[in-house]
Design an enzyme around this catalytic site. Structure first.
Site, PDB file in Angstrom:
ATOM      1  N   GLY A   1       0.809  -1.186  -0.026  1.00 29.94           N
ATOM      2  CA  GLY A   1       0.147  -0.136  -0.062  1.00 29.94           C
ATOM      3  C   GLY A   1       0.875   1.218   0.178  1.00 29.94           C
TER       4      GLY A   1
ATOM      5  N   CYS B   1       5.268  -6.356   1.427  1.00 32.76           N
ATOM      6  CA  CYS B   1       5.536  -5.088   1.433  1.00 32.76           C
ATOM      7  C   CYS B   1       4.968  -4.198   2.562  1.00 32.76           C
ATOM      8  CB  CYS B   1       5.167  -4.355   0.043  1.00 32.76           C
ATOM      9  SG  CYS B   1       6.214  -2.776  -0.036  1.00 32.76           S
ATOM     10  N   TYR B   2       4.104  -3.418   2.381  1.00 33.85           N
ATOM     11  CA  TYR B   2       3.419  -2.523   3.683  1.00 33.85           C
ATOM     12  C   TYR B   2       2.821  -3.622   4.404  1.00 33.85           C
ATOM     13  CZ  TYR B   2      -0.196   0.251   6.005  1.00 33.85           C
ATOM     14  OH  TYR B   2      -0.587   0.803   7.076  1.00 33.85           O
TER      15      TYR B   2
ATOM     16  N   HIS C   1       7.878  -7.381  -3.969  1.00 36.40           N
ATOM     17  CA  HIS C   1       6.551  -7.879  -4.622  1.00 36.40           C
ATOM     18  C   HIS C   1       6.741  -9.148  -5.407  1.00 36.40           C
ATOM     19  CE1 HIS C   1       4.116  -4.348  -3.580  1.00 36.40           C
ATOM     20  NE2 HIS C   1       5.562  -3.625  -3.336  1.00 36.40           N
TER      21      HIS C   1
ATOM     22  N   GLU D   1       4.228 -10.661  -6.707  1.00 33.07           N
ATOM     23  CA  GLU D   1       3.443 -10.913  -7.609  1.00 33.07           C
ATOM     24  C   GLU D   1       3.799 -10.262  -9.089  1.00 33.07           C
ATOM     25  OE1 GLU D   1       3.299  -9.004  -4.888  1.00 33.07           O
ATOM     26  OE2 GLU D   1       2.369  -7.165  -5.096  1.00 33.07           O
TER      27      GLU D   1
ATOM     28  N   SER E   1     -18.209  -3.392 -28.399  1.00 37.50           N
ATOM     29  CA  SER E   1     -17.231  -3.032 -29.401  1.00 37.50           C
ATOM     30  C   SER E   1     -16.743  -4.202 -30.396  1.00 37.50           C
ATOM     31  CB  SER E   1     -15.870  -2.441 -28.805  1.00 37.50           C
ATOM     32  OG  SER E   1     -15.328  -3.613 -27.910  1.00 37.50           O
TER      33      SER E   1
ATOM     34  N   GLY F   1     -14.632  -6.004 -29.427  1.00 36.10           N
ATOM     35  CA  GLY F   1     -13.482  -6.781 -28.966  1.00 36.10           C
ATOM     36  C   GLY F   1     -13.643  -7.865 -27.953  1.00 36.10           C
ATOM     37  N   VAL F   2     -12.603  -8.401 -27.646  1.00 40.10           N
ATOM     38  CA  VAL F   2     -12.631  -9.454 -26.521  1.00 40.10           C
ATOM     39  C   VAL F   2     -13.694  -9.198 -25.222  1.00 40.10           C
ATOM     40  CG1 VAL F   2     -11.462 -11.067 -25.194  1.00 40.10           C
ATOM     41  CG2 VAL F   2     -10.457 -10.171 -27.253  1.00 40.10           C
ATOM     42  N   ASP F   3     -13.179  -8.017 -24.696  1.00 42.98           N
ATOM     43  CA  ASP F   3     -13.786  -7.822 -23.499  1.00 42.98           C
ATOM     44  C   ASP F   3     -15.497  -7.801 -23.553  1.00 42.98           C
ATOM     45  OD1 ASP F   3     -11.154  -7.538 -22.875  1.00 42.98           O
ATOM     46  OD2 ASP F   3     -11.103  -5.418 -22.818  1.00 42.98           O
ATOM     47  N   SER F   4     -15.826  -6.693 -24.570  1.00 44.55           N
ATOM     48  CA  SER F   4     -17.038  -6.406 -24.418  1.00 44.55           C
ATOM     49  C   SER F   4     -17.863  -7.787 -24.791  1.00 44.55           C
ATOM     50  CB  SER F   4     -17.497  -5.338 -25.263  1.00 44.55           C
ATOM     51  OG  SER F   4     -17.101  -5.378 -26.568  1.00 44.55           O
ATOM     52  N   SER F   5     -17.241  -8.548 -25.719  1.00 41.43           N
ATOM     53  CA  SER F   5     -18.093  -9.634 -26.391  1.00 41.43           C
ATOM     54  C   SER F   5     -18.157 -10.857 -25.384  1.00 41.43           C
ATOM     55  CB  SER F   5     -17.228 -10.225 -27.597  1.00 41.43           C
ATOM     56  OG  SER F   5     -16.943  -9.379 -28.447  1.00 41.43           O
TER      57      SER F   5
ATOM     58  N   LYS G   1      -6.601  -9.661 -19.067  1.00 44.56           N
ATOM     59  CA  LYS G   1      -6.924 -10.015 -20.364  1.00 44.56           C
ATOM     60  C   LYS G   1      -6.974 -11.645 -20.671  1.00 44.56           C
ATOM     61  CE  LYS G   1      -8.027  -7.967 -24.358  1.00 44.56           C
ATOM     62  NZ  LYS G   1      -8.771  -6.705 -24.238  1.00 44.56           N
TER      63      LYS G   1
END
Ligand code: XMP
Length: 512
Positions: free
Chosen positions: A54, A81-82, A168, A170, A222, A224-228, A368
């Site tokens: 954080g 970390c934090y 980190h 991650e 759109s 695209g991948v996300d909206s589809s 993604k």
């Protein structure tokens, strides 16, 4: 019920990356605010807790802290970390502001492997981002690793199963970071990997049904991948209550509108409405050169067009969007950390109050590649799922400077050639994104015996796994040569092609 890891969020821009690493290990993770009552956390019966990093300092007054009883739950804890500093301080150790802050890459020397570093090399390159340091261990803890500037870079209390990492694990740049997190999950928390994308799909469907009830939803498709994927998921959850709206903003790629209509027709049984608003967008963008102003105009106009479409539909309550986590992180100052605000992505950050629609964003926590997995479980075709991301403002941020119809034409034609050649040479799927950028710069050339004075096209091709960082792709000479030849020969208005060799950071993927 799948085994659960609770990630307590202290405002780090990497909290969702931690959650994602846990999902990658097929373990269910739930991100909760740091001050979630301990009783609520206990009720989830977590098999482990992670305290995120954080922006605050544990030394500052009022810095975010969980209730002390969190440490009495008898559940393994990993502080990052934090999170390490917090655990160190709350359990009786000492934290000080470091003489030498550590940002970026560092060398981690492992003095004792313990459980976290089991089977790993003795030296690792890790990614740091901290100003404070643990200077005295709390009772029961021992050192596992150090860096040049930080004595207690990794610590453990094996009896209570408390672990801390100053770096980190991650982020991609931390060597063996995924393995370290997996060691915590499997060796310490005894996670069995009993969770997968199908579970996410089922849970999302249930949660969409609960959130929406019998109300109506519209979604900005759109193509695209996300909206589809969002459309297919919501369609699966509430079927007829969903209407998808595709806005042709005049900033689409060659033949894109027809491709979207075809895709929808073949794969998503719901309703699709197409709003042809190109002229309106281009009118408003006349004379505008500033990237942020362009983005704002496109965003505002998009919302207006939507609003009109919604009104035509009568009573509608929700606006669904395929917003992903990287869009969120780069648009919203998270936990008061203004560094997280990089570009104002138009499709994130809420709607004007007058629009009276609630947001439905079922992909908001995903990256993604996870969305592609989700799409696969929903049966969407590979051509859609493997499509490169395309920004909401479309070619508006790929025509540098003022957007004019002639510039859009040149860009569209050049871009279609580049993509065609990438697919042909089988490079397309190896890249995160590839596209052309129109530069408002003219240069002198010679064609036949004629002098030309035309615009420059820049090719951009990058590799990445989540758009947070990206490398320019080393495309073969032969391919670049062919693309350049074809663009200069076939596209009227372009007489020079350059290749963008900038990585993110410090550049961004798009030019504007
Ligand atoms: P940058 O240029 O910030 O882009 O490195 C990161 C990723 O986000 C995409 N991008 C956008 N996506 N609306 C979107 O939906 C936007 O306004 C927007 N701007 C950038 C970009 O294509 C890349 O994948």
């Amino acid at each position: 019920m799948a085994q659960t890891i609770v990630v307590l969020d202290f405002g780090s821009q990497y909290t969702q990356v931690i959650a994602r690493r846990i999902r990658e290990a097929n373990v269910y993770s739930k991100v909760l605010p740091f001050d979630t009552p301990v009783g609520e956390i206990k009720a989830l019966k977590p098999v482990g807790l992670v305290l995120s990093g954080g922006p605050a300092s544990v030394l500052a007054n009022g810095s975010p802290k969980p209730h002390r009883s969190l440490f009495n739950l008898g559940v393994p804890i990993l502080g990052i970390c934090y999170g390490l500093q917090l655990m160190g301080k709350m359990l009786g150790g000492e934290v000080k502001a470091s003489q030498q802050r550590e940002y970026g890459r560092g060398k981690l020397s492992i003095t004792k492997p313990g459980t976290l570093f089991k089977g790993l090399p003795k030296e690792l390159t890790v990614w740091n981002s901290h100003g404070d340091c643990l200077t005295k261990l709390p009772k029961g803890f021992r050192e596992l690793a150090r860096t040049e500037n930080s004595r207690f870079s990794a610590i453990e209390d094996p009896a209570r199963k408390f672990y801390g990492l100053q770096f980190h694990p991650e982020v991609e740049h931390s060597e063996k970071g995924t393995q370290i997190i997996q060691n915590f999950l499997t060796q310490v928390c005894k996670c069995e990997g009993d969770w997968g994308m199908e579970d996410f799909t089922e849970a999302s469907i249930r949660s969409i049904q609960e959130q929406v009830g019998d109300k109506k939803v519209i979604l900005g498709l759109s193509g695209g991948v996300d909206s589809s994927v969002a459309a297919a998921l919501i369609d699966r959850a509430i079927g007829k209550q969903l209407t998808c709206i595709f806005v042709d903003n005049g900033l689409l790629r060659l033949n894109e509108r027809d491709q979207v209509i075809q895709l929808f027709h073949n794969h998503i049984p719901g309703k699709l409405k197409v709003a042809r608003a190109g002229a309106l967008f281009l009118n408003r963008l006349k004379g505008v050169t500033d990237p942020e102003k362009k983005r704002k105009i496109i965003g505002k106009t998009f919302i207006e067009v939507f609003d009109q479409e919604v009104k035509k539909l009568g009573e509608v309550d929700f606006l669904a969007q395929g917003t992903l986590y990287p869009d969120v992180i780069e648009s919203v100052p998270i936990g008061g950390n203004p560094a997280a605000l990089i570009k104002s992505h138009h499709n994130v950050g809420g709607l004007p109050k007058s629009m009276k629609l609630s947001l439905l964003e079922p992909l908001r926590e995903l990256f993604k590649d996870e969305v592609r997995d989700l799409g696969r479980t929903l049966g969407l075709p590979k051509e859609v799922l493997m499509r490169h991301p395309f920004p909401g403002p479309g070619l508006g941020v790929r025509v540098v400077g003022e957007i004019k119809p002639q510039r859009l034409r040149v860009l569209r034609e050049a871009d279609a050639i580049f993509i065609e050649e990438l697919i042909e040479s089988r490079w397309y799927h190896r890249l995160w994104q590839a596209f052309c950028v129109f530069l408002p710069v003219r240069s002198v050339g010679v064609m036949g015996d004629e002098r030309t004075y035309e615009n420059v096209i820049s090719l951009r091709a990058v590799t990445s796994s989540d758009a947070m960082t990206a490398d320019w792709a080393q495309l073969p000479d032969k391919l670049l040569r062919k693309v350049s030849n074809r663009i200069i020969n076939e596209v009227k208005g372009a007489n020079r092609v350059v290749y963008d060799i900038s990585s993110k950071p410090p550049s961004t993927i798009e030019w504007e």
